[in-house]
Design an enzyme around this catalytic site. Structure first.
Site, PDB file in Angstrom:
ATOM      1  N   CYS A  60      -4.040  18.497  46.998  1.00  0.00           N
ATOM      2  CA  CYS A  60      -4.433  17.154  47.430  1.00  0.00           C
ATOM      3  C   CYS A  60      -5.889  17.178  47.901  1.00  0.00           C
ATOM      4  O   CYS A  60      -6.653  16.241  47.672  1.00  0.00           O
ATOM      5  CB  CYS A  60      -3.552  16.674  48.578  1.00  0.00           C
ATOM      6  SG  CYS A  60      -1.796  16.806  48.273  1.00  0.00           S
TER       7      CYS A  60
ATOM      8  N   HIS B 165      -9.328  14.789  48.016  1.00  0.00           N
ATOM      9  CA  HIS B 165      -9.243  13.946  49.217  1.00  0.00           C
ATOM     10  C   HIS B 165      -9.682  14.644  50.500  1.00  0.00           C
ATOM     11  O   HIS B 165      -9.149  14.371  51.566  1.00  0.00           O
ATOM     12  CB  HIS B 165      -7.811  13.417  49.376  1.00  0.00           C
ATOM     13  CG  HIS B 165      -7.380  12.535  48.240  1.00  0.00           C
ATOM     14  ND1 HIS B 165      -7.928  11.296  48.012  1.00  0.00           N
ATOM     15  CD2 HIS B 165      -6.479  12.729  47.249  1.00  0.00           C
ATOM     16  CE1 HIS B 165      -7.365  10.750  46.935  1.00  0.00           C
ATOM     17  NE2 HIS B 165      -6.480  11.606  46.451  1.00  0.00           N
TER      18      HIS B 165
ATOM     19  N   ARG C 298       3.622   7.119  44.646  1.00  0.00           N
ATOM     20  CA  ARG C 298       2.210   7.501  44.708  1.00  0.00           C
ATOM     21  C   ARG C 298       2.069   9.026  44.653  1.00  0.00           C
ATOM     22  O   ARG C 298       1.252   9.572  43.924  1.00  0.00           O
ATOM     23  CB  ARG C 298       1.561   6.924  45.968  1.00  0.00           C
ATOM     24  CG  ARG C 298       0.123   7.282  46.244  1.00  0.00           C
ATOM     25  CD  ARG C 298      -0.840   6.831  45.169  1.00  0.00           C
ATOM     26  NE  ARG C 298      -1.024   7.851  44.140  1.00  0.00           N
ATOM     27  CZ  ARG C 298      -1.836   7.729  43.091  1.00  0.00           C
ATOM     28  NH1 ARG C 298      -2.548   6.624  42.908  1.00  0.00           N
ATOM     29  NH2 ARG C 298      -1.943   8.686  42.206  1.00  0.00           N
TER      30      ARG C 298
ATOM     31  N   CYS D  85       0.426  11.460  41.908  1.00  0.00           N
ATOM     32  CA  CYS D  85      -0.629  12.427  42.238  1.00  0.00           C
ATOM     33  C   CYS D  85      -0.290  13.783  41.636  1.00  0.00           C
ATOM     34  O   CYS D  85      -1.128  14.408  40.996  1.00  0.00           O
ATOM     35  CB  CYS D  85      -0.778  12.576  43.757  1.00  0.00           C
ATOM     36  SG  CYS D  85      -1.725  11.250  44.527  1.00  0.00           S
TER      37      CYS D  85
END
Lengths: 271, 205
Positions: free
Chosen positions: A179, A183, A228, A232
C-alpha cells in the site's frame, strides 16, 4: 455518463491543443468535473441507501427476522454514529469487525440468510444488486456529518491496528508493491490520478476515508471499503484477498485511525 | 507461489530491528500476522504457482519500511545483483516503437486478467515522451534519458539491468523487479531500453 464523455472529450481536445500550445491545467479541469458529479440530488448512491433501508427492516431468511436487533456496536438496532466507530471489538464474537463482517454475522445468526448467496452478490454488477453495498450505504449514511472515532481501546483492537500497519507496508507478489508504494508520500500521482498519503494522520486520509462508501461512476456501482481494498490488491497484482477476512478489517482500522477527526460524507460520488 | 517461512523471516526481522520506530505502533506478534495473511490469501490461484509471493528481499524491505541499515542494504544489493541475466546475444537495444507501446500499456497480471503479454506501464510513474501529458510522478522524469547519457552503450546496459532488477541498483526501490519476476520478457526489456536510448525515440526529442 454524458458529463463523463464530455470531460473525456475535453481532455482529449485539451491534450491535442497542448501539443501546439501549452499544457492545460489538468488538475483544475478534473476538480471541476468532480464538483459537477458530487451534487447529492444526482448521486445514484442514494438509491442504494433507499434499498438498504428496506433491507434493514425486511423480515427475511430461515428465521424470518429483520436486522433491527443487530448490534453494530452502539446497541441493538442503533444506527446513528455506528459506522463512525467501526471497526471495533465485539464481545459476542471475540473479534474486531468492520461493518460488512458485522452485517454478515447478523444476517447469518439472526436472520438465517443464505450466506453463499450474500457473498456471491458482495459486489454489485449490471442486473445484480448487492445487499451488502445497499446496507453499507444506508448504515454509513447514518454517520454522515460525524467524525471517525474508532475506540482503539481493547487489546484486540490495538492488535488489529498493529497488524493493519504491517499489512500497509508489506511488499509482496509479482510487482513488489505494498500500500505504501503509492500512499506514503505527499502529492504523488499515477498517470493523472492523485494519490492520497495514507500512512500518516491528516487531511488526505480524512478526505479519502470520509468519502467511502462511494458511487463509482466508472463502475456504475456503489462500492464499499472491502471493494476498494480488493481492487487495490488487484492492481497490485496480488492474489484475490478473501472477502471479509481479518486482514482487510485490520487494514481498514489502520486507515480510519489515520482519518480520525475527518468528517464522513457518504455515499459520495467518485470517478 | 514460492513462499519462504514467513514466521522465520519475521522473527529474524524483529531481532534485527529492535524497538519499533517512534511513529509506529508496537509490532504485532509474528505468528498472528502470518495467520492473518494466510487467511487473506489461503491458496495459490491456478496458473500462479511460479509467481513469487513473498521473498527474503520483500520481507526485509517490509520490515524496515524500505529504509535499510547499511549491512542489510549491501546484502540485498548483492543478492539482487546475482539474479540479473543480460541477453545472451549481448544486445540490450530492441525496437523503440514496441518499447513505446509497452511503456503506455498498463494491462496484464491481475487476478481479473486473462493470460496476456503484460504491459510495462512506465507512464504510471514516469514522464517519458514530453508530449504525453498523462504521466505519474512516483518515479523520476525520464525525459532525455539516453541523450543525457550521451547514448553510451554501458549506460544502456545499466538501464536494461535496472529494468530487470531495480533493487540491484537501489535496494527496496519502489520500482518492480520486472525481469526477476518474469513480469516482462527479455524482448520487452530490450524494446524498453531502446525507447530510452534510441536517438530517434521521442524520449530524446
Amino acid at each position: 455518463m454524458r458529463v463523463f464523455m464530455a470531460l473525456a472529450m475535453s481532455i482529449t481536445l485539451g491534450a491535442g491543443l497542448a501539443r501546439a500550445q501549452q499544457p492545460v491545467d489538468t488538475e483544475k479541469e478534473l476538480e471541476k468535473y468532480r464538483q459537477m458529479m458530487s451534487d447529492p440530488m444526482s448521486n445514484p448512491g442514494f438509491l442504494n441507501v433507499d434499498r438498504g433501508e428496506v433491507l434493514w427492516a425486511q423480515k427475511r431468511g430461515s428465521k424470518n427476522a429483520s436486522l433491527e436487533a443487530c448490534d453494530l456496536g452502539e446497541g441493538p438496532g442503533k444506527l446513528e454514529g455506528a459506522f463512525a466507530k467501526l471497526p471495533r471489538f465485539f464481545a459476542d464474537t471475540g473479534k474486531v469487525m468492520d461493518l460488512e463482517q458485522r452485517l454478515a454475522h447478523c444476517m447469518e445468526t439472526q436472520q438465517g440468510l443464505d450466506m453463499a448467496d450474500i457473498i456471491r452478490r458482495r459486489f454489485g454488477a449490471p442486473g445484480r444488486t448487492s445487499d451488502m453495498e445497499d446496507l453499507v450505504a444506508f448504515i454509513a449514511n447514518k454517520s454522515s456529518g460525524m467524525k471517525y472515532s474508532a475506540p482503539l481501546a481493547h487489546p484486540k483492537e490495538k492488535e488489529a491496528f498493529a497488524i493493519g500497519q504491517e499489512l500497509f507496508f508489506r511488499r509482496s507478489d509479482f510487482m513488489d508493491f505494498s500500500c505504501a508504494t503509492c500512499h506514503a508520500e505527499e502529492g504523488k500521482r499515477i498517470r493523472l490520478q492523485g494519490l492520497p498519503q495514507l500512512n500518516k494522520a491528516g487531511k488526505d486520509a480524512q478526505a479519502t476515508m470520509g468519502s467511502w462508501p462511494t458511487y463509482r461512476v466508472s463502475q456504475s456501482q456503489t462500492r464499499t471499503m472491502q471493494h476498494r481494498l480488493w481492487d487495490c490488491y488487484r492492481q497490485m497484482r496480488s492474489p484475490e484477498p478473501v472477502y471479509l477476512s481479518e486482514g482487510l478489517t485490520a487494514l481498514t482500522l489502520y486507515l480510519v485511525k489515520q482519518a480520525e477527526g475527518g468528517e464522513i460524507q457518504v455515499p459520495s460520488i467518485k470517478r | 507461489m514460492k513462499t519462504l517461512s514467513i514466521s522465520a523471516l519475521l522473527l529474524a526481522g524483529l531481532c534485527i530491528l529492535g524497538p519499533a520506530r517512534a511513529q509506529d505502533a508496537p509490532k504485532p506478534d509474528a505468528k498472528r500476522l502470518e495467520e492473518v495473511t494466510k487467511a487473506m490469501w489461503p491458496k495459490t490461484p491456478e496458473g500462479w504457482e511460479k509467481r513469487i509471493s513473498y521473498d527474503e528481499t520483500q520481507a526485509v524491505c517490509s520490515q524496515f519500511r524500505n529504509d535499510l541499515p547499511q549491512a542489510e542494504f549491501d546484502k540485498v544489493r548483492a543478492r539482487e545483483l546475482a539474479t540479473i541475466k543480460l541477453p545472451a546475444d549481448g544486445k540490450v537495444m530492441g525496437d523503440w516503437k514496441a518499447g513505446q507501446r509497452f511503456a503506455n500499456d498498463g494491462r496484464g497480471g491481475t487476478f481479473t486478467d486473462r493470460p496476456m503479454t503484460n504491459g510495462a506501464n512506465c507512464y504510471a510513474c514516469h514522464q517519458m515522451d514530453r508530449f504525453e501529458l498523462s504521466y505519474g510522478t512516483l518515479g523520476p522524469s525520464l525525459v532525455n534519458y539516453g541523450k543525457d547519457r550521451k547514448y553510451a552503450a554501458e549506460e544502456a546496459k545499466a538501464a536494461y539491468a535496472k529494468i530487470y532488477n531495480s533493487m540491484a541498483v537501489m535496494p527496496c526501490s519502489t520500482m518492480p523487479r520486472f525481469g526477476y519476476h518474469g513480469f516482462l520478457t527479455e524482448q520487452q526489456m530490450k524494446d524498453l531500453t531502446a525507447f530510452l536510448f534510441d536517438p530517434e525515440s521521442p524520449v530524446n526529442k
